[in-house]
Design a protein around this motif. Structure first.
Motif, mmCIF file in Angstrom:
data_model
loop_
_atom_site.group_PDB
_atom_site.id
_atom_site.type_symbol
_atom_site.label_atom_id
_atom_site.label_comp_id
_atom_site.label_asym_id
_atom_site.label_seq_id
_atom_site.Cartn_x
_atom_site.Cartn_y
_atom_site.Cartn_z
ATOM 1 N N MET A 1 0.832 -1.211 0.000
ATOM 2 C CA MET A 1 0.000 0.000 0.000
ATOM 3 C C MET A 1 0.865 1.258 0.000
ATOM 4 O O MET A 1 0.653 2.176 -0.784
ATOM 5 C CB MET A 1 -0.917 -0.006 1.219
ATOM 6 N N ARG A 2 1.877 1.277 0.903
ATOM 7 C CA ARG A 2 2.743 2.457 0.968
ATOM 8 C C ARG A 2 3.524 2.648 -0.323
ATOM 9 O O ARG A 2 3.752 3.780 -0.762
ATOM 10 C CB ARG A 2 3.692 2.343 2.156
ATOM 11 N N ASP A 3 3.964 1.516 -0.926
ATOM 12 C CA ASP A 3 4.727 1.627 -2.163
ATOM 13 C C ASP A 3 3.866 2.181 -3.296
ATOM 14 O O ASP A 3 4.339 2.958 -4.127
ATOM 15 C CB ASP A 3 5.303 0.267 -2.559
ATOM 16 N N GLY A 4 2.582 1.783 -3.332
ATOM 17 C CA GLY A 4 1.675 2.317 -4.337
ATOM 18 C C GLY A 4 1.465 3.818 -4.175
ATOM 19 O O GLY A 4 1.458 4.567 -5.156
ATOM 20 N N LEU A 5 1.318 4.260 -2.942
ATOM 21 C CA LEU A 5 1.171 5.696 -2.682
ATOM 22 C C LEU A 5 2.449 6.452 -3.046
ATOM 23 O O LEU A 5 2.392 7.574 -3.563
ATOM 24 C CB LEU A 5 0.822 5.919 -1.210
ATOM 25 N N LEU A 6 3.596 5.816 -2.772
ATOM 26 C CA LEU A 6 4.863 6.454 -3.117
ATOM 27 C C LEU A 6 5.012 6.576 -4.628
ATOM 28 O O LEU A 6 5.480 7.605 -5.138
ATOM 29 C CB LEU A 6 6.019 5.631 -2.528
ATOM 30 N N LEU A 7 4.593 5.561 -5.349
ATOM 31 C CA LEU A 7 4.632 5.602 -6.813
ATOM 32 C C LEU A 7 3.749 6.735 -7.345
ATOM 33 O O LEU A 7 4.174 7.508 -8.213
ATOM 34 C CB LEU A 7 4.190 4.255 -7.369
ATOM 35 N N LEU A 8 2.539 6.837 -6.820
ATOM 36 C CA LEU A 8 1.624 7.892 -7.271
ATOM 37 C C LEU A 8 2.142 9.276 -6.902
ATOM 38 O O LEU A 8 2.002 10.234 -7.680
ATOM 39 C CB LEU A 8 0.243 7.666 -6.658
ATOM 40 N N THR A 9 2.761 9.391 -5.708
ATOM 41 C CA THR A 9 3.333 10.673 -5.284
ATOM 42 C C THR A 9 4.462 11.086 -6.214
ATOM 43 O O THR A 9 4.564 12.257 -6.619
ATOM 44 C CB THR A 9 3.853 10.579 -3.844
ATOM 45 N N ALA A 10 5.326 10.122 -6.563
ATOM 46 C CA ALA A 10 6.436 10.416 -7.476
ATOM 47 C C ALA A 10 5.919 10.836 -8.844
ATOM 48 O O ALA A 10 6.434 11.788 -9.462
ATOM 49 C CB ALA A 10 7.344 9.194 -7.603
ATOM 50 N N ALA A 11 4.879 10.154 -9.334
ATOM 51 C CA ALA A 11 4.325 10.487 -10.646
ATOM 52 C C ALA A 11 3.704 11.883 -10.640
ATOM 53 O O ALA A 11 3.924 12.686 -11.566
ATOM 54 C CB ALA A 11 3.280 9.442 -11.043
ATOM 55 N N ALA A 12 2.940 12.191 -9.582
ATOM 56 C CA ALA A 12 2.289 13.502 -9.507
ATOM 57 C C ALA A 12 3.312 14.623 -9.352
ATOM 58 O O ALA A 12 3.236 15.655 -10.037
ATOM 59 C CB ALA A 12 1.302 13.519 -8.339
ATOM 60 N N GLY A 13 4.267 14.428 -8.457
ATOM 61 C CA GLY A 13 5.276 15.459 -8.231
ATOM 62 C C GLY A 13 6.125 15.709 -9.459
ATOM 63 O O GLY A 13 6.430 16.865 -9.801
#
Length: 282
Positions: A1-13
């Motif tokens: 779950m945390r890795d998925g959020l980190l992936l989305l955060t990296a993509a958005a940023g």
């Protein structure tokens, strides 16, 4: 779950940073970052700047709450910024009289430091520091130390992966696809997953413009892309796993001195279609 959020955060940023770089004022002016690609179209190397800023920025801002920890965050910062900086030096002040790994190593042996030989030294140094930091983090978590030889092999994997990624940056989207295909299997579980998630998210955000031929990574982006994937591999494996990764990287690098990756890809069914996937037809 945390890795998925980190992936989305990296993509958005990374998407936000990339938009600002495309539309705002850039260091040295846009002309300095403009190049002509294989098809004769003008592209910008600012994509590489966006990759470095997006990946390392995500690691620094979101890493501590997403499982990276201080040592792994620092490792990503050192390898990403180091590889990006020396890649930018090579992009903006490139020596054109020597080509290939052998040429730059030969120049270095004669005491002449080219931008390519400087890149070898910096990638080796930052790769070793990155490997040492992730080994320190793993040892702290397990209450035991890892051997110096394993760290040396890990440093070579990081540096070799940085150089190898650059060898794939010859067609729109190719290097980013290689980065995504390498990072995605590491995202699911185990050590190295948070760092791989950052790489995957950053690469995914930049892929559309790269595929469209509007921008390219250059050494500025390809070197840190490979270095950060290599760091995630080192974080995941030790011992035989690292040796196998180093053998694969070394074999491909040596092969690139004799054969064209593009010729092999375009003559191989499956690889040819995957390589062309997403590019506009001309």
């Amino acid at each position: 779950m945390r890795d998925g959020l980190l992936l989305l955060t990296a993509a958005a940023g990374t998407s936000v940073l990339w938009h600002r770089l495309r539309t705002g004022v850039v260091p040295g002016g846009r002309a300095r970052w403009a190049r002509t690609n294989h098809a004769g179209d003008e592209v910008t190397l600012l994509e590489g700047v966006a990759l470095v800023a997006g990946a390392t920025g995500t690691a620094v801002l979101a890493g501590p709450v997403a499982g990276l920890g201080a040592a792994r965050t620092t490792a990503m910062l050192v390898t990403g910024v180091g590889a990006g900086w020396v890649g930018a030096v090579d992009d903006l002040r490139q020596d054109t009289d020597r080509k290939g790994l052998a040429g730059h190593l030969g120049a270095l042996a004669r005491g002449h430091v080219t931008t390519g030989s400087l890149k070898i030294l910096v990638l080796a140094g930052t790769g070793l520091v990155g490997a040492a930091l992730v080994d320190h983090a793993a040892a702290s978590g397990r209450g035991r130390t890892r051997g110096a030889l394993g760290t040396l092999v890990g440093g070579a994997v990081v540096a070799g992966a940085a150089n190898l990624a650059n060898l794939f940056d010859l067609r729109p989207g190719r290097a980013l696809k290689v980065g995504l295909l390498s990072a995605t299997p590491l995202v699911a579980t185990g050590p190295g997953a948070p760092g791989a998630a950052v790489v995957a998210g950053t690469a995914a955000a930049l892929l559309p413009d790269d595929l469209a031929g509007r921008s390219m990574l250059g050494d500025t982006g390809a070197n840190p892309l490979g270095a950060l994937v290599g760091l995630a591999v080192v974080d995941r494996w030790q011992g035989r796993g690292r040796l196998l990764a180093l053998a694969l990287i070394t074999g491909l690098t040596l092969a690139s001195e004799k054969v064209s990756f593009t010729a092999v890809i375009e003559s191989t069914p499956g690889l040819r279609e995957l390589d062309a996937l997403g590019r506009p037809r001309r």
